[in-house]
Design a protein around this motif. Structure first.
Motif, PDB file in Angstrom:
ATOM      1  N   ASN A 395       0.824  -1.205   0.000  1.00  0.00           N
ATOM      2  CA  ASN A 395       0.000   0.000   0.000  1.00  0.00           C
ATOM      3  C   ASN A 395       0.861   1.260   0.000  1.00  0.00           C
ATOM      4  O   ASN A 395       2.014   1.247   0.444  1.00  0.00           O
ATOM      5  N   THR A 396       0.274   2.331  -0.489  1.00  0.00           N
ATOM      6  CA  THR A 396       0.939   3.634  -0.431  1.00  0.00           C
ATOM      7  C   THR A 396       0.540   4.332   0.861  1.00  0.00           C
ATOM      8  O   THR A 396      -0.466   3.977   1.502  1.00  0.00           O
ATOM      9  N   ARG A 397       1.293   5.336   1.253  1.00  0.00           N
ATOM     10  CA  ARG A 397       0.956   6.095   2.461  1.00  0.00           C
ATOM     11  C   ARG A 397      -0.368   6.823   2.281  1.00  0.00           C
ATOM     12  O   ARG A 397      -1.182   6.906   3.214  1.00  0.00           O
ATOM     13  N   GLU A 398      -0.605   7.346   1.079  1.00  0.00           N
ATOM     14  CA  GLU A 398      -1.866   8.037   0.816  1.00  0.00           C
ATOM     15  C   GLU A 398      -3.048   7.094   1.024  1.00  0.00           C
ATOM     16  O   GLU A 398      -4.063   7.459   1.628  1.00  0.00           O
ATOM     17  N   TRP A 399      -2.919   5.869   0.515  1.00  0.00           N
ATOM     18  CA  TRP A 399      -3.984   4.865   0.659  1.00  0.00           C
ATOM     19  C   TRP A 399      -4.240   4.574   2.135  1.00  0.00           C
ATOM     20  O   TRP A 399      -5.376   4.588   2.605  1.00  0.00           O
ATOM     21  N   MET A 400      -3.154   4.325   2.886  1.00  0.00           N
ATOM     22  CA  MET A 400      -3.313   3.971   4.299  1.00  0.00           C
ATOM     23  C   MET A 400      -3.853   5.142   5.110  1.00  0.00           C
ATOM     24  O   MET A 400      -4.609   4.942   6.071  1.00  0.00           O
ATOM     25  N   ASP A 401      -3.510   6.361   4.748  1.00  0.00           N
ATOM     26  CA  ASP A 401      -4.056   7.532   5.450  1.00  0.00           C
ATOM     27  C   ASP A 401      -5.575   7.594   5.272  1.00  0.00           C
ATOM     28  O   ASP A 401      -6.319   7.915   6.214  1.00  0.00           O
ATOM     29  N   GLN A 402      -6.053   7.266   4.075  1.00  0.00           N
ATOM     30  CA  GLN A 402      -7.496   7.282   3.822  1.00  0.00           C
ATOM     31  C   GLN A 402      -8.189   6.107   4.519  1.00  0.00           C
ATOM     32  O   GLN A 402      -9.308   6.254   5.026  1.00  0.00           O
ATOM     33  N   VAL A 403      -7.505   4.961   4.542  1.00  0.00           N
ATOM     34  CA  VAL A 403      -8.041   3.815   5.288  1.00  0.00           C
ATOM     35  C   VAL A 403      -8.192   4.195   6.763  1.00  0.00           C
ATOM     36  O   VAL A 403      -9.235   3.934   7.382  1.00  0.00           O
ATOM     37  N   THR A 404      -7.164   4.800   7.319  1.00  0.00           N
ATOM     38  CA  THR A 404      -7.180   5.193   8.729  1.00  0.00           C
ATOM     39  C   THR A 404      -8.298   6.191   9.009  1.00  0.00           C
ATOM     40  O   THR A 404      -9.005   6.089  10.024  1.00  0.00           O
ATOM     41  N   GLU A 405      -8.489   7.128   8.094  1.00  0.00           N
ATOM     42  CA  GLU A 405      -9.568   8.117   8.252  1.00  0.00           C
ATOM     43  C   GLU A 405     -10.929   7.424   8.322  1.00  0.00           C
ATOM     44  O   GLU A 405     -11.767   7.738   9.184  1.00  0.00           O
ATOM     45  N   ASP A 406     -11.158   6.471   7.413  1.00  0.00           N
ATOM     46  CA  ASP A 406     -12.435   5.749   7.412  1.00  0.00           C
ATOM     47  C   ASP A 406     -12.576   4.845   8.628  1.00  0.00           C
ATOM     48  O   ASP A 406     -13.676   4.693   9.185  1.00  0.00           O
ATOM     49  N   LYS A 407     -11.472   4.229   9.038  1.00  0.00           N
ATOM     50  CA  LYS A 407     -11.527   3.347  10.203  1.00  0.00           C
ATOM     51  C   LYS A 407     -11.850   4.132  11.477  1.00  0.00           C
ATOM     52  O   LYS A 407     -12.542   3.631  12.370  1.00  0.00           O
ATOM     53  N   LYS A 408     -11.369   5.354  11.568  1.00  0.00           N
ATOM     54  CA  LYS A 408     -11.701   6.175  12.737  1.00  0.00           C
ATOM     55  C   LYS A 408     -13.194   6.507  12.752  1.00  0.00           C
ATOM     56  O   LYS A 408     -13.830   6.499  13.816  1.00  0.00           O
ATOM     57  N   LEU A 409     -13.747   6.771  11.582  1.00  0.00           N
ATOM     58  CA  LEU A 409     -15.189   7.016  11.499  1.00  0.00           C
ATOM     59  C   LEU A 409     -15.954   5.732  11.834  1.00  0.00           C
ATOM     60  O   LEU A 409     -16.987   5.777  12.527  1.00  0.00           O
ATOM     61  N   GLU A 410     -15.436   4.604  11.362  1.00  0.00           N
ATOM     62  CA  GLU A 410     -16.056   3.313  11.665  1.00  0.00           C
ATOM     63  C   GLU A 410     -16.059   3.055  13.169  1.00  0.00           C
ATOM     64  O   GLU A 410     -17.070   2.627  13.749  1.00  0.00           O
ATOM     65  N   LEU A 411     -14.935   3.331  13.828  1.00  0.00           N
ATOM     66  CA  LEU A 411     -14.853   3.153  15.273  1.00  0.00           C
ATOM     67  C   LEU A 411     -15.815   4.084  16.005  1.00  0.00           C
ATOM     68  O   LEU A 411     -16.406   3.709  17.022  1.00  0.00           O
ATOM     69  N   GLU A 412     -15.990   5.279  15.477  1.00  0.00           N
ATOM     70  CA  GLU A 412     -16.945   6.209  16.070  1.00  0.00           C
ATOM     71  C   GLU A 412     -18.365   5.670  15.955  1.00  0.00           C
ATOM     72  O   GLU A 412     -19.166   5.741  16.901  1.00  0.00           O
ATOM     73  N   ARG A 413     -18.701   5.097  14.780  1.00  0.00           N
ATOM     74  CA  ARG A 413     -20.018   4.495  14.593  1.00  0.00           C
ATOM     75  C   ARG A 413     -20.213   3.324  15.578  1.00  0.00           C
ATOM     76  O   ARG A 413     -21.275   3.152  16.160  1.00  0.00           O
ATOM     77  N   MET A 414     -19.185   2.509  15.734  1.00  0.00           N
ATOM     78  CA  MET A 414     -19.262   1.385  16.673  1.00  0.00           C
ATOM     79  C   MET A 414     -19.466   1.887  18.102  1.00  0.00           C
ATOM     80  O   MET A 414     -20.291   1.352  18.849  1.00  0.00           O
ATOM     81  N   ARG A 415     -18.700   2.924  18.489  1.00  0.00           N
ATOM     82  CA  ARG A 415     -18.817   3.463  19.843  1.00  0.00           C
ATOM     83  C   ARG A 415     -20.225   3.990  20.099  1.00  0.00           C
ATOM     84  O   ARG A 415     -20.816   3.750  21.152  1.00  0.00           O
ATOM     85  N   GLU A 416     -20.779   4.698  19.120  1.00  0.00           N
ATOM     86  CA  GLU A 416     -22.132   5.241  19.263  1.00  0.00           C
ATOM     87  C   GLU A 416     -23.163   4.122  19.412  1.00  0.00           C
ATOM     88  O   GLU A 416     -24.159   4.266  20.119  1.00  0.00           O
ATOM     89  N   THR A 417     -22.907   3.001  18.735  1.00  0.00           N
ATOM     90  CA  THR A 417     -23.849   1.882  18.763  1.00  0.00           C
ATOM     91  C   THR A 417     -23.739   1.094  20.054  1.00  0.00           C
ATOM     92  O   THR A 417     -24.749   0.692  20.642  1.00  0.00           O
ATOM     93  N   VAL A 418     -22.507   0.863  20.512  1.00  0.00           N
ATOM     94  CA  VAL A 418     -22.288   0.059  21.715  1.00  0.00           C
ATOM     95  C   VAL A 418     -22.803   0.780  22.957  1.00  0.00           C
ATOM     96  O   VAL A 418     -23.331   0.159  23.882  1.00  0.00           O
ATOM     97  N   ALA A 419     -22.697   2.105  22.974  1.00  0.00           N
ATOM     98  CA  ALA A 419     -23.033   2.883  24.175  1.00  0.00           C
ATOM     99  C   ALA A 419     -24.439   2.616  24.720  1.00  0.00           C
ATOM    100  O   ALA A 419     -24.601   2.350  25.916  1.00  0.00           O
ATOM    101  N   PRO A 420     -25.502   2.664  23.885  1.00  0.00           N
ATOM    102  CA  PRO A 420     -26.857   2.486  24.440  1.00  0.00           C
ATOM    103  C   PRO A 420     -27.265   1.035  24.697  1.00  0.00           C
ATOM    104  O   PRO A 420     -28.265   0.801  25.356  1.00  0.00           O
ATOM    105  N   GLY A 421     -26.539   0.060  24.197  1.00  0.00           N
ATOM    106  CA  GLY A 421     -26.917  -1.343  24.429  1.00  0.00           C
ATOM    107  C   GLY A 421     -26.250  -2.258  23.441  1.00  0.00           C
ATOM    108  O   GLY A 421     -26.802  -2.568  22.398  1.00  0.00           O
TER     109      GLY A 421
END
Length: 500
Positions: A395-421
């Motif tokens: 992978n290129t650094r540009e690719w991994m930077d975009q993967v990381t950006e999306d993964k952080k959003l994914e983790l945020e979605r997971m956190r929001e979902t796990v919190a209420p139940g």
């Protein structure tokens, strides 16, 4: 390993041993008798268990020994003296063949799926659904409507007769082998693997209705590869419908004999930039999510009798769950926005359509392999990839930077979902394919790291226990003990409380 194929193989070893150890004048009768026994075992094996390609050499050895020993027994002069060099070469070849045969039998066993742990017998039935409102976009001819094959497992009255085969659509086995980079004939023996479900059995009368769970295989997978999970849930009082997402499976056979294979891999190419790849995954994801909604529509029609089925009036549509593996896990998450779905489970799947939705406010369980959690943990730890790591991953650094950006959003979605139940957990010593019945196909998968260090029986029992406990909690208002936190019975299960 089946009884008669094991006995046949052992008889081959016995024949070889007698031939090598006994002197020529003393081996005529013992080898002839042993050849007869081996041949009898061969016939019984073919008739009772069925032949398979992994034993081809054993079949040849048995027939050759019977032919030569028979000739030697009935002809007074017997065989002419064979030069020692040729005889030694033949013995060496037979020894190598026996070792290869043992390796093939071990590598590709006719395995047994785990017994369901619930009190109910299990029945199964397959449905063919056609969506008149959706054009099929993954068919290269761009003709026809979206079609789905959906297999249902359910609590049954005491079954009679034989269990249904693990994979009844045997013509798809060559496509399955190709999917794993193997010759087409390699997995034909899987037609002998049995499920623990009875085809078309009557629905159990123990309850007036049963909660429903919809399930989604991963990219290039199949509904058959979630048989053990579906059977186990059904044995505990659930109606489980596993959807073959057409053109996203390695192969799907329809009632008219047509076979479709995977074309959705055309959406992904090394030549694409990251945003194109991500957009194509979202495009595929929308179709898969719509498949779940459509399948649920059909079961509503079954419930009211508009589609004939013995499930009529017996589906508890007020308590519907969903789960899936890999992209099927993302489908489970995305489909859970449907108000008809109560709760869901994502088995080791990264999410899609992250920017199209707010966080899911519904009971949801994220269950990951150790390796997938390690990838997410690098994002949580703000890991900076070295040039060597990027090169190793291709992978290129540009690719991994975009993967990381999306993964952080994914983790945020997971956190929001796990919190209420809900919960987020991972299982030590597991890999991506431990969440499917692929893990049973060959012990070599574990050696190669395709599945984790946990054996398939243990991994399956852990996954099934947590899936059952979660669905019991939210669809039956019972259980939920395992959702409270670590349990000494399952030390490999790790709960994650911090997702960012």
């Amino acid at each position: 390993m089946r009884l008669f194929e094991l006995l046949l193989f052992l008889s081959n070893i016995g024949l070889f041993t007698l031939t090598v150890l006994l002197k020529k004048e003393r081996r005529r009768i013992p080898v002839f008798v042993a050849s007869g026994i081996a041949s009898l075992l061969l016939v019984i094996h073919w008739m009772v268990e069925g032949c398979r390609v992994q034993l081809f050499f054993a079949y040849c050895i048995t027939i050759i020994f019977l032919t030569l020993s028979g000739y030697n027994y009935f002809k007074k002069n017997g065989l002419k003296k064979i030069p020692r060099f040729i005889l030694g070469s033949a013995y060496t070849a037979i020894a190598i063949i026996l070792i290869v045969t043992a390796g093939l039998m071990y590598a590709f066993p006719v395995f047994k799926l785990p017994e369901p742990t619930g009190e109910f017998k299990v029945g199964t039935q397959t449905f063919h659904f056609v969506d008149p409102k959706r054009e099929e976009i993954f068919d290269k001819t761009r003709e026809g409507k979206r079609e789905l094959m959906v297999q249902v497992w359910y609590p049954a009255q005491a079954g009679t007769g034989k269990y249904a085969p693990f994979i009844p659509d045997t013509r798809i086995l060559r496509y399955m082998a190709a999917n794993y980079g193997l010759p087409g004939f390699t997995l034909q023996h899987l037609k002998y693997v049995s499920s623990h479900a009875y085809s078309g059995a009557e629905l159990s009368s123990a309850q007036t209705s049963y909660p429903m769970i919809l399930a989604n295989p991963g990219f290039g997978s199949s509904r058959f590869l979630h048989t053990s999970q579906a059977e186990n849930l059904a044995s505990h009082g659930y109606i489980v419908a596993v959807i073959d997402h057409t053109y996203n499976t390695f192969a799907t056979e329809f009632p008219d004999g047509r076979i479709t294979t995977s074309t959705t891999n055309d959406l992904f190419s090394p030549d694409h930039d990251y945003r194109t790849e991500s957009g194509n995954r979202d495009k595929l994801g929308k179709v898969l999510t719509d498949d779940v909604a459509f399948a649920l529509d059909q079961f509503e029609l079954i419930q009211t009798g508009q589609i004939p089925s013995h499930l009529k009036g017996r589906i508890d549509l007020g308590h519907v769950g969903v789960f899936g593996h890999s992209i099927g896990g993302a489908t489970a998450y995305d489909a859970s926005y449907d108000p008809r779905i109560t709760a869901g489970i994502d088995l080791d799947g990264g999410l899609y359509r992250l920017r199209d939705r707010e966080g899911l406010r519904k009971p949801f369980l994220f269950m990951n392999s150790e390796s997938e959690f390690e990838r997410l943990k690098r994002v949580m730890d703000n890991h900076t990839y070295t040039e060597e790591e990027l090169k190793r991953m291709g992978n290129t650094r540009e690719w991994m930077d975009q993967v990381t950006e999306d993964k952080k959003l994914e983790l945020e979605r997971m956190r929001e979902t796990v919190a209420p139940g809900g919960q987020f957990l991972y299982i030590d010593n597991t890999e991506h394919l431990n969440f499917t019945d692929v893990q049973y196909i060959s012990p070599f998968f574990k050696m190669l790291g395709v599945t984790g260090k946990n054996g398939p029986e243990r991994a399956n029992s852990v996954i099934n226990a947590y899936m059952l406990d979660f669905f019991d909690m939210y669809l039956k208002n019972q259980g939920g003990i395992l959702m409270k936190g670590p349990d000494s019975r399952f030390p490999e299960v790790k709960f994650v409380t911090k997702l960012l």
